[in-house]
Design an enzyme around this catalytic site. Structure first.
Site, PDB file in Angstrom:
ATOM      1  N   ASP A   1      69.031  17.889  15.857  1.00  0.00           N
ATOM      2  CA  ASP A   1      69.626  18.492  14.666  1.00  0.00           C
ATOM      3  C   ASP A   1      70.130  17.413  13.707  1.00  0.00           C
ATOM      4  O   ASP A   1      70.456  17.713  12.557  1.00  0.00           O
ATOM      5  CB  ASP A   1      70.751  19.465  15.052  1.00  0.00           C
ATOM      6  CG  ASP A   1      71.694  18.884  16.085  1.00  0.00           C
ATOM      7  OD1 ASP A   1      71.239  18.605  17.210  1.00  0.00           O
ATOM      8  OD2 ASP A   1      72.879  18.683  15.768  1.00  0.00           O
TER       9      ASP A   1
ATOM     10  N   HIS B   1      52.684  -3.073  23.497  1.00  0.00           N
ATOM     11  CA  HIS B   1      52.218  -1.710  23.264  1.00  0.00           C
ATOM     12  C   HIS B   1      52.572  -1.256  21.850  1.00  0.00           C
ATOM     13  O   HIS B   1      52.259  -0.152  21.422  1.00  0.00           O
ATOM     14  CB  HIS B   1      52.888  -0.809  24.323  1.00  0.00           C
ATOM     15  CG  HIS B   1      52.300   0.545  24.446  1.00  0.00           C
ATOM     16  ND1 HIS B   1      52.964   1.683  24.061  1.00  0.00           N
ATOM     17  CD2 HIS B   1      51.104   0.951  24.903  1.00  0.00           C
ATOM     18  CE1 HIS B   1      52.198   2.731  24.286  1.00  0.00           C
ATOM     19  NE2 HIS B   1      51.077   2.325  24.794  1.00  0.00           N
TER      20      HIS B   1
ATOM     21  N   ASP C   1      53.184  -6.996   2.484  1.00  0.00           N
ATOM     22  CA  ASP C   1      53.928  -7.690   1.414  1.00  0.00           C
ATOM     23  C   ASP C   1      55.429  -7.770   1.695  1.00  0.00           C
ATOM     24  O   ASP C   1      56.225  -7.847   0.763  1.00  0.00           O
ATOM     25  CB  ASP C   1      53.721  -6.989   0.057  1.00  0.00           C
ATOM     26  CG  ASP C   1      52.291  -7.106  -0.440  1.00  0.00           C
ATOM     27  OD1 ASP C   1      51.486  -7.814   0.206  1.00  0.00           O
ATOM     28  OD2 ASP C   1      51.972  -6.472  -1.458  1.00  0.00           O
TER      29      ASP C   1
ATOM     30  N   LYS D   1      54.660  10.210  19.910  1.00  0.00           N
ATOM     31  CA  LYS D   1      55.835   9.697  20.614  1.00  0.00           C
ATOM     32  C   LYS D   1      57.035   9.790  19.676  1.00  0.00           C
ATOM     33  O   LYS D   1      57.373   8.839  19.001  1.00  0.00           O
ATOM     34  CB  LYS D   1      55.623   8.236  21.037  1.00  0.00           C
ATOM     35  CG  LYS D   1      54.534   8.041  22.098  1.00  0.00           C
ATOM     36  CD  LYS D   1      53.655   6.890  21.720  1.00  0.00           C
ATOM     37  CE  LYS D   1      52.500   6.589  22.630  1.00  0.00           C
ATOM     38  NZ  LYS D   1      51.998   7.535  23.557  1.00  0.00           N
TER      39      LYS D   1
ATOM     40  N   LYS E   1      52.880  -0.697  17.845  1.00  0.00           N
ATOM     41  CA  LYS E   1      51.912  -0.439  16.784  1.00  0.00           C
ATOM     42  C   LYS E   1      52.666  -0.363  15.462  1.00  0.00           C
ATOM     43  O   LYS E   1      53.311   0.634  15.175  1.00  0.00           O
ATOM     44  CB  LYS E   1      51.187   0.901  17.008  1.00  0.00           C
ATOM     45  CG  LYS E   1      50.572   1.077  18.403  1.00  0.00           C
ATOM     46  CD  LYS E   1      51.150   2.305  19.074  1.00  0.00           C
ATOM     47  CE  LYS E   1      50.710   2.567  20.493  1.00  0.00           C
ATOM     48  NZ  LYS E   1      50.147   1.547  21.301  1.00  0.00           N
TER      49      LYS E   1
ATOM     50  N   HIS F   1      48.918  12.175  21.463  1.00  0.00           N
ATOM     51  CA  HIS F   1      49.422  10.830  21.767  1.00  0.00           C
ATOM     52  C   HIS F   1      50.776  10.566  21.078  1.00  0.00           C
ATOM     53  O   HIS F   1      51.299   9.458  21.112  1.00  0.00           O
ATOM     54  CB  HIS F   1      48.339   9.836  21.285  1.00  0.00           C
ATOM     55  CG  HIS F   1      48.451   8.450  21.768  1.00  0.00           C
ATOM     56  ND1 HIS F   1      48.648   7.380  20.927  1.00  0.00           N
ATOM     57  CD2 HIS F   1      48.358   7.921  23.008  1.00  0.00           C
ATOM     58  CE1 HIS F   1      48.664   6.261  21.620  1.00  0.00           C
ATOM     59  NE2 HIS F   1      48.494   6.552  22.887  1.00  0.00           N
TER      60      HIS F   1
HETATM   61  C1  LIG Z   1      50.603   6.064  27.929  1.00  0.00           C
HETATM   62  O1  LIG Z   1      50.529   6.798  29.113  1.00  0.00           O
HETATM   63  C2  LIG Z   1      49.241   7.210  29.500  1.00  0.00           C
HETATM   64  C3  LIG Z   1      49.369   8.050  30.740  1.00  0.00           C
HETATM   65  O2  LIG Z   1      50.077   7.372  31.747  1.00  0.00           O
HETATM   66  C4  LIG Z   1      48.332   6.012  29.689  1.00  0.00           C
HETATM   67  O3  LIG Z   1      47.030   6.424  30.009  1.00  0.00           O
HETATM   68  C5  LIG Z   1      48.306   5.214  28.414  1.00  0.00           C
HETATM   69  O4  LIG Z   1      47.530   4.048  28.582  1.00  0.00           O
HETATM   70  C6  LIG Z   1      49.706   4.844  28.029  1.00  0.00           C
HETATM   71  N1  LIG Z   1      49.661   4.077  26.833  1.00  0.00           N
HETATM   72  C7  LIG Z   1      49.311   4.513  25.631  1.00  0.00           C
HETATM   73  C8  LIG Z   1      48.209   3.827  24.948  1.00  0.00           C
HETATM   74  O5  LIG Z   1      49.876   5.411  25.087  1.00  0.00           O
END
Ligand SMILES: *[C@@H]1O[C@H](CO)[C@@H](O)[C@H](O)[C@H]1NC(C)=O
Ligand SMILES: *[C@@H]1O[C@H](CO)[C@@H](O)[C@H](O)[C@H]1NC(C)=O
Ligand SMILES: *[C@@H]1O[C@H](CO)[C@@H](O)[C@H](O)[C@H]1NC(C)=O
Ligand SMILES: *[C@@H]1O[C@H](CO)[C@@H](O)[C@H](O)[C@H]1NC(C)=O
Ligand SMILES: *[C@@H]1O[C@H](CO)[C@@H](O)[C@H](O)[C@H]1NC(C)=O
Ligand SMILES: *[C@@H]1O[C@H](CO)[C@@H](O)[C@H](O)[C@H]1NC(C)=O
Length: 486
Positions: free
Chosen positions: A424, A196, A203, A419, A198, A417
């Site tokens: 602080d 998952h 370089d 994350k 990214k 989206h």
């Molecule tokens: C993150 O969570 C969502 C909701 O559960 C899901 O649809 C998604 O595929 C997950 N992954 C990504 C790409 O963030």
């Protein structure tokens, strides 16, 4: 084709060049220690590593930069860090907080590339064709794919992608024919998870980490946050070790090693972060990684990073993640998993109960068509821990990216989206949803930046990230969870 040489030969030349420059960097970092005693410690560590492993396992004639050197090592690179965002079409804010776009950052990185590009990715849908759409806003993604194709003809481009998500192979076929090397990582087979992650490494000195997938929607129709660090070979080398682990696992029939070879291990973690200036602000930085089985020696797991950042906070913990549920969403049968949830409750309680100032905990979670059905009740449970009289202060808001009728037709778009977490003290920029799966069996990474020790008046990543959080929290797009009916 790139040159007259077949690819492997080019790779060999490349590898030799890298080894040379790593050896040089080893020298640079070693000298930067500027302390004879530290060098002695280093020598002792190297010596003990060599004697315990035996000389046959360390074939390098030069002092090997593959061994983690002294702990808490410093770096003399003049690293520049830039927060970058994708703000979906039509989303308008009142305030002045704005960051450069992820699209621009990717173009910059492609433009900077002279010797190599490595990309760790979940899946690839950069064109309208891939998503069965006819959206003019796919143009940025299509441009990125075209430029990546041009680059693949000029220098080594390596792409690690999740095997299960290899469902839209058109982009990857195009890049392969342009000269890129692709490896699909069978995370489901290896850990019962997905790749998952990214990130980009250019370089071996510039990096990008963040929430966007290699998807045109991530540039114009999904709200994303990431970070680029330029001219930072110390950090890039460390991220390179995580890439090499994926690359290794992407070979067919490969299994996760019981113990990762020592060249994958790192000296930089939550206890001994890499000390470097980010835009002239002295910072402690490390990369966390999940799942734990792909972490070599020395690497802080992503879960440990999250828990320790929450624990270390004294005034506030601001969390912006797409999904948050105390469960293993994708395991069968589903499991309850409350490591982070418990830590948040614990941190809020301990401050309140021990006569300190309140710890303000704010969660900004995404509400969209595909939200986990268990999410609202558990978020409401967290938000119920709010009692100013007793200094309990957990608040939850849901962020909605509005969509007009034509935007509504774009599949899996119009969502926040992000994350990340900002306290602080710390800026934490990750790639994982916050549910058990992402910390137990799915591959992800995070950049953790600690600028506590700095006295600077300059804006820091931490202060910039807090401004992003506040902008979203106070915007018309977010509302307290108790105002929602589900
Ligand atoms: C993150 O969570 C969502 C909701 O559960 C899901 O649809 C998604 O595929 C997950 N992954 C990504 C790409 O963030
Ligand atoms: C990286 O360093 C080089 C050489 O010092 C400089 O020319 C370049 O502008 C720097 N790049 C960034 C993005 O700071
Ligand atoms: C460690 O060495 C092995 C064997 O040479 C190689 O395949 C792997 O990519 C190396 N790992 C790193 C992080 O460089
Ligand atoms: C941040 O750095 C300070 C020292 O500079 C350290 O005491 C603290 O534990 C660090 N915080 C985290 C979460 O790593
Ligand atoms: C660092 O410097 C770059 C320009 O060199 C700027 O775009 C960025 O906002 C700065 N980052 C921080 C955290 O101050
Ligand atoms: C901008 O400010 C106006 C007036 O205060 C308000 O009605 C609107 O909701 C705000 N928009 C956002 C995105 O916060």
């Amino acid at each position: 084709m790139k040159t007259g040489l077949p690819y492997e030969r080019v790779e060999d030349v490349q590898r030799r060049r890298e080894e040379y420059s790593r050896a040089q960097m080893y020298y640079r970092c070693g000298l930067a220690l500027a302390s004879v005693s530290a060098l002695l410690v280093l020598a002792v560590i190297l010596q003990s590593l060599m004697t315990t492993r035996g000389p046959s396992s360390s074939p390098d004639p030069v002092p090997s930069p593959r061994f983690p050197a002294a702990r808490g090592q410093t770096c003399s690179d003049t690293c520049r860090i830039v927060l970058v965002e994708s703000i979906p079409e039509g989303l308008v804010y009142n305030g002045s907080t704005a960051n450069p776009s992820i699209y621009q950052a990717w173009l910059n990185l492609i433009g900077e590339a002279r010797s190599s590009l490595d990309i760790a990715s979940f899946y690839w849908t950069l064109t309208n064709k891939d998503t069965g759409t006819k959206e003019p806003t796919a143009n940025q993604g299509e441009d990125v794919l075209k430029r990546l194709g041009e680059l693949s003809g000029k220098l080594p481009v390596r792409i690690a992608v999740d095997l299960q998500k290899d469902k839209h192979p058109a982009n990857l076929k195009f890049l392969t024919s342009a000269g890129a090397i692709i490896r699909s990582v069978n995370m489901r087979g290896l850990t019962n998870g997905v790749l998952h992650t990214k990130f980009w490494i250019v370089d071996k000195k510039h990096i990008f980490i963040g929430s966007p997938n290699m998807d045109w929607r991530s540039l114009t129709q999904v709200k994303e946050l990431g970070v680029v660090v330029y001219n930072c070979s110390c950090l890039a080398e460390d991220l390179g070790k995580i890439f090499e682990a994926y690359w290794f696992l992407g070979q067919s029939g490969q299994e996760i090693p019981a113990t990762w070879p020592s060249n994958f291990s790192t000296a930089y973690n939550k206890d001994t972060p890499l000390q470097l200036p980010l835009n002239d602000t002295q910072s402690g930085v490390y990369l966390s990684s999940s799942p734990p089985s792909v972490c070599a020696a020395g690497r802080t797991s992503d879960l440990q990073a999250v828990l320790s950042v929450i624990q270390d906070a004294e005034e506030f913990v601001n969390i912006a993640v797409m999904s948050y549920v105390p469960m293993m969403e994708f395991s069968r049968p589903k499991q309850y998993w409350a490591e982070i949830d418990t830590q948040l409750r614990r941190a809020a309680f301990l401050k309140a109960a021990n006569a300190g100032p309140a710890l303000q905990v704010r969660l900004l979670i995404s509400d969209w068509a595909h939200s986990q059905p268990f999410m609202p009740p558990f978020l409401k449970s967290l938000a119920s821990i709010y009692d100013p009289k007793h200094k309990l202060d957990i608040q939850v808001r849901l962020f909605v990216v509005p969509a007009n009728p034509s935007q509504k037709l774009i599949p899996y778009a119009r969502v926040n989206h992000n994350k990340y977490m900002v306290t602080d003290k710390i800026a934490y920029i990750g790639t994982s949803n916050w549910s058990g799966d992402y910390f137990v069996n799915t591959a992800g990474v995070a950049l953790v930046v600690n600028q506590t020790a700095s006295q600077t008046e300059e804006p820091t990543v931490q202060s910039q990230l807090k401004a992003v959080f506040d902008r979203d929290w106070y915007s018309a797009y977010s509302t307290p969870i108790d105002h929602h009916s589900f």
